[in-house]
Design a protein around this motif. Structure first.
Motif, PDB file in Angstrom:
ATOM      1  N   ALA A  74       0.853  -1.198   0.000  1.00 29.88           N
ATOM      2  CA  ALA A  74       0.000   0.000   0.000  1.00 29.88           C
ATOM      3  C   ALA A  74       0.885   1.243   0.000  1.00 29.88           C
ATOM      4  O   ALA A  74       2.019   1.220   0.472  1.00 29.88           O
ATOM      5  N   THR A  75       0.339   2.337  -0.538  1.00 30.62           N
ATOM      6  CA  THR A  75       1.123   3.572  -0.620  1.00 30.62           C
ATOM      7  C   THR A  75       1.276   4.254   0.729  1.00 30.62           C
ATOM      8  O   THR A  75       2.169   5.062   0.899  1.00 30.62           O
ATOM      9  N   GLY A  76       0.426   3.952   1.679  1.00 32.70           N
ATOM     10  CA  GLY A  76       0.518   4.554   2.996  1.00 32.70           C
ATOM     11  C   GLY A  76      -0.757   5.286   3.357  1.00 32.70           C
ATOM     12  O   GLY A  76      -1.735   5.283   2.610  1.00 32.70           O
ATOM     13  N   ILE A  77      -0.714   5.916   4.513  1.00 32.38           N
ATOM     14  CA  ILE A  77      -1.866   6.647   5.028  1.00 32.38           C
ATOM     15  C   ILE A  77      -1.376   7.989   5.556  1.00 32.38           C
ATOM     16  O   ILE A  77      -0.266   8.100   6.070  1.00 32.38           O
ATOM     17  N   LYS A  78      -2.198   9.006   5.383  1.00 34.38           N
ATOM     18  CA  LYS A  78      -1.854  10.330   5.881  1.00 34.38           C
ATOM     19  C   LYS A  78      -1.839  10.307   7.404  1.00 34.38           C
ATOM     20  O   LYS A  78      -2.643   9.609   8.035  1.00 34.38           O
ATOM     21  N   VAL A  79      -0.942  11.088   7.980  1.00 34.24           N
ATOM     22  CA  VAL A  79      -0.856  11.190   9.437  1.00 34.24           C
ATOM     23  C   VAL A  79      -2.199  11.628  10.008  1.00 34.24           C
ATOM     24  O   VAL A  79      -2.655  11.086  11.020  1.00 34.24           O
ATOM     25  N   SER A  80      -2.863  12.553   9.351  1.00 34.03           N
ATOM     26  CA  SER A  80      -4.160  13.037   9.841  1.00 34.03           C
ATOM     27  C   SER A  80      -5.204  11.921   9.837  1.00 34.03           C
ATOM     28  O   SER A  80      -6.005  11.805  10.765  1.00 34.03           O
ATOM     29  N   ASP A  81      -5.189  11.075   8.799  1.00 34.87           N
ATOM     30  CA  ASP A  81      -6.138   9.950   8.740  1.00 34.87           C
ATOM     31  C   ASP A  81      -5.813   8.900   9.798  1.00 34.87           C
ATOM     32  O   ASP A  81      -6.710   8.326  10.409  1.00 34.87           O
ATOM     33  N   LEU A  82      -4.528   8.666  10.019  1.00 39.31           N
ATOM     34  CA  LEU A  82      -4.118   7.719  11.053  1.00 39.31           C
ATOM     35  C   LEU A  82      -4.526   8.232  12.428  1.00 39.31           C
ATOM     36  O   LEU A  82      -5.018   7.464  13.261  1.00 39.31           O
ATOM     37  N   SER A  83      -4.380   9.521  12.651  1.00 41.09           N
ATOM     38  CA  SER A  83      -4.768  10.087  13.949  1.00 41.09           C
ATOM     39  C   SER A  83      -6.276   9.957  14.172  1.00 41.09           C
ATOM     40  O   SER A  83      -6.719   9.673  15.285  1.00 41.09           O
ATOM     41  N   LYS A  84      -7.066  10.135  13.119  1.00 43.41           N
ATOM     42  CA  LYS A  84      -8.522   9.967  13.242  1.00 43.41           C
ATOM     43  C   LYS A  84      -8.867   8.515  13.566  1.00 43.41           C
ATOM     44  O   LYS A  84      -9.725   8.258  14.410  1.00 43.41           O
ATOM     45  N   GLN A  85      -8.221   7.586  12.894  1.00 48.93           N
ATOM     46  CA  GLN A  85      -8.472   6.159  13.136  1.00 48.93           C
ATOM     47  C   GLN A  85      -8.133   5.780  14.578  1.00 48.93           C
ATOM     48  O   GLN A  85      -8.848   5.016  15.206  1.00 48.93           O
ATOM     49  N   LYS A  92      12.960   5.525  13.180  1.00 51.60           N
ATOM     50  CA  LYS A  92      14.366   5.351  13.551  1.00 51.60           C
ATOM     51  C   LYS A  92      14.731   3.873  13.653  1.00 51.60           C
ATOM     52  O   LYS A  92      15.821   3.472  13.265  1.00 51.60           O
ATOM     53  N   ASN A  93      13.802   3.052  14.146  1.00 46.66           N
ATOM     54  CA  ASN A  93      14.041   1.614  14.293  1.00 46.66           C
ATOM     55  C   ASN A  93      13.781   0.825  13.011  1.00 46.66           C
ATOM     56  O   ASN A  93      13.916  -0.396  12.998  1.00 46.66           O
ATOM     57  N   GLY A  94      13.357   1.511  11.942  1.00 50.39           N
ATOM     58  CA  GLY A  94      13.173   0.853  10.656  1.00 50.39           C
ATOM     59  C   GLY A  94      11.843   0.136  10.485  1.00 50.39           C
ATOM     60  O   GLY A  94      11.685  -0.660   9.566  1.00 50.39           O
ATOM     61  N   TYR A  95      10.863   0.439  11.355  1.00 53.64           N
ATOM     62  CA  TYR A  95       9.569  -0.223  11.269  1.00 53.64           C
ATOM     63  C   TYR A  95       8.588   0.507  10.360  1.00 53.64           C
ATOM     64  O   TYR A  95       7.626  -0.084   9.886  1.00 53.64           O
ATOM     65  N   ILE A  96       8.809   1.791  10.131  1.00 54.99           N
ATOM     66  CA  ILE A  96       7.925   2.556   9.258  1.00 54.99           C
ATOM     67  C   ILE A  96       8.739   3.506   8.392  1.00 54.99           C
ATOM     68  O   ILE A  96       9.904   3.788   8.686  1.00 54.99           O
ATOM     69  N   THR A  97       8.091   3.978   7.334  1.00 58.52           N
ATOM     70  CA  THR A  97       8.690   5.010   6.491  1.00 58.52           C
ATOM     71  C   THR A  97       7.688   6.136   6.317  1.00 58.52           C
ATOM     72  O   THR A  97       6.475   5.920   6.380  1.00 58.52           O
ATOM     73  N   ARG A  98       8.227   7.303   6.087  1.00 63.29           N
ATOM     74  CA  ARG A  98       7.401   8.467   5.752  1.00 63.29           C
ATOM     75  C   ARG A  98       7.803   8.926   4.358  1.00 63.29           C
ATOM     76  O   ARG A  98       8.978   9.056   4.062  1.00 63.29           O
ATOM     77  N   THR A  99       6.788   9.179   3.539  1.00 63.55           N
ATOM     78  CA  THR A  99       7.041   9.681   2.189  1.00 63.55           C
ATOM     79  C   THR A  99       6.060  10.803   1.893  1.00 63.55           C
ATOM     80  O   THR A  99       4.997  10.897   2.513  1.00 63.55           O
ATOM     81  N   MET A 100       6.432  11.628   0.923  1.00 59.41           N
ATOM     82  CA  MET A 100       5.546  12.706   0.513  1.00 59.41           C
ATOM     83  C   MET A 100       4.423  12.123  -0.333  1.00 59.41           C
ATOM     84  O   MET A 100       4.651  11.244  -1.168  1.00 59.41           O
ATOM     85  N   ASP A 101       3.214  12.608  -0.112  1.00 58.16           N
ATOM     86  CA  ASP A 101       2.049  12.179  -0.901  1.00 58.16           C
ATOM     87  C   ASP A 101       2.186  12.798  -2.294  1.00 58.16           C
ATOM     88  O   ASP A 101       2.202  14.021  -2.431  1.00 58.16           O
ATOM     89  N   PRO A 102       2.291  11.963  -3.345  1.00 57.54           N
ATOM     90  CA  PRO A 102       2.467  12.521  -4.688  1.00 57.54           C
ATOM     91  C   PRO A 102       1.281  13.363  -5.156  1.00 57.54           C
ATOM     92  O   PRO A 102       1.446  14.277  -5.959  1.00 57.54           O
ATOM     93  N   SER A 103       0.101  13.108  -4.610  1.00 51.18           N
ATOM     94  CA  SER A 103      -1.073  13.876  -5.034  1.00 51.18           C
ATOM     95  C   SER A 103      -1.245  15.161  -4.223  1.00 51.18           C
ATOM     96  O   SER A 103      -1.997  16.043  -4.620  1.00 51.18           O
ATOM     97  N   VAL A 121       2.452   7.634   5.711  1.00 51.17           N
ATOM     98  CA  VAL A 121       3.181   6.749   6.609  1.00 51.17           C
ATOM     99  C   VAL A 121       2.814   5.317   6.239  1.00 51.17           C
ATOM    100  O   VAL A 121       1.643   5.019   5.987  1.00 51.17           O
ATOM    101  N   SER A 122       3.808   4.448   6.184  1.00 47.65           N
ATOM    102  CA  SER A 122       3.535   3.032   5.935  1.00 47.65           C
ATOM    103  C   SER A 122       4.543   2.184   6.702  1.00 47.65           C
ATOM    104  O   SER A 122       5.640   2.646   7.030  1.00 47.65           O
ATOM    105  N   ALA A 123       4.138   0.956   7.003  1.00 50.39           N
ATOM    106  CA  ALA A 123       5.036   0.024   7.678  1.00 50.39           C
ATOM    107  C   ALA A 123       6.001  -0.565   6.663  1.00 50.39           C
ATOM    108  O   ALA A 123       5.636  -0.828   5.514  1.00 50.39           O
ATOM    109  N   THR A 124       7.223  -0.773   7.093  1.00 50.86           N
ATOM    110  CA  THR A 124       8.223  -1.429   6.250  1.00 50.86           C
ATOM    111  C   THR A 124       8.007  -2.939   6.322  1.00 50.86           C
ATOM    112  O   THR A 124       7.185  -3.430   7.099  1.00 50.86           O
ATOM    113  N   LYS A 125       8.776  -3.677   5.546  1.00 51.46           N
ATOM    114  CA  LYS A 125       8.717  -5.137   5.617  1.00 51.46           C
ATOM    115  C   LYS A 125       9.060  -5.598   7.033  1.00 51.46           C
ATOM    116  O   LYS A 125       8.402  -6.483   7.583  1.00 51.46           O
TER     117      LYS A 125
END
Length: 162
Positions: free
Chosen positions: A58-69, A86-97, A104-108
């Protein structure tokens, strides 16, 4: 007759106290996962939510949407995200749209970590189910669901007051 009413009141009070104590004990064992690998419970909770909301690929979820959930502020989510990243469990990327938004998404490693913890959890509940027996386990599920539904009405009314 008055004595019977007093005894009934005392029994209700004792049952009420025992019920409250039992729910208090659930709080101690109620965390789905015990913290490990140096993670705090809040970090583990966020990682669980994130892996459920954003499966691998999955491409990830917005921080605002995660906070609502999670029903916490975006600032709290950001605070918890930092050590997970920092521990390598998640990544943050810019939303292309929307370049202003962060996804935010979880790494492998994050998904693998939660999957391993889920296996431990389900093994524990399998043992509990065996310990209780099928009938008692089913009754416990029904009683817990009924209790959660009832108690959530208080939470819903408290949120309306805010």
């Amino acid at each position: 007759m008055n004595t019977d009413n007093n005894n009934l009141d005392i029994n209700i009070d004792n049952i009420t106290k025992e019920l409250a104590l039992a729910f208090g004990q659930l709080r101690r064992v109620g965390h789905v996962f015990n913290p490990s690998n140096g993670l705090r419970q809040s970090e583990l909770n966020l990682l669980v939510y994130l892996t459920y909301l954003c499966p691998p690929g999955a491409t990830g979820i917005k921080v605002s949407d995660l906070s609502k959930q999670m029903k916490i502020t975006s600032a709290a989510v950001t605070h918890v995200i930092q050590p997970l990243e920092k521990n390598g469990y998640i990544t943050r990327t810019m939303d292309p749209s929307d370049r202003r938004s962060i996804l935010v998404s979880a790494t492998k490693d994050g998904h693998d970590f939660i999957e391993a913890r889920e296996k431990e959890l389900f093994e524990r509940f399998h043992h509990l189910s065996e310990h209780l027996g099928a009938d008692d386990a089913q009754h416990l599920i029904q009683i817990l669901n009924k209790s959660i539904k009832f108690l959530s009405t208080y939470q819903d009314s408290d949120e309306l007051k805010l």
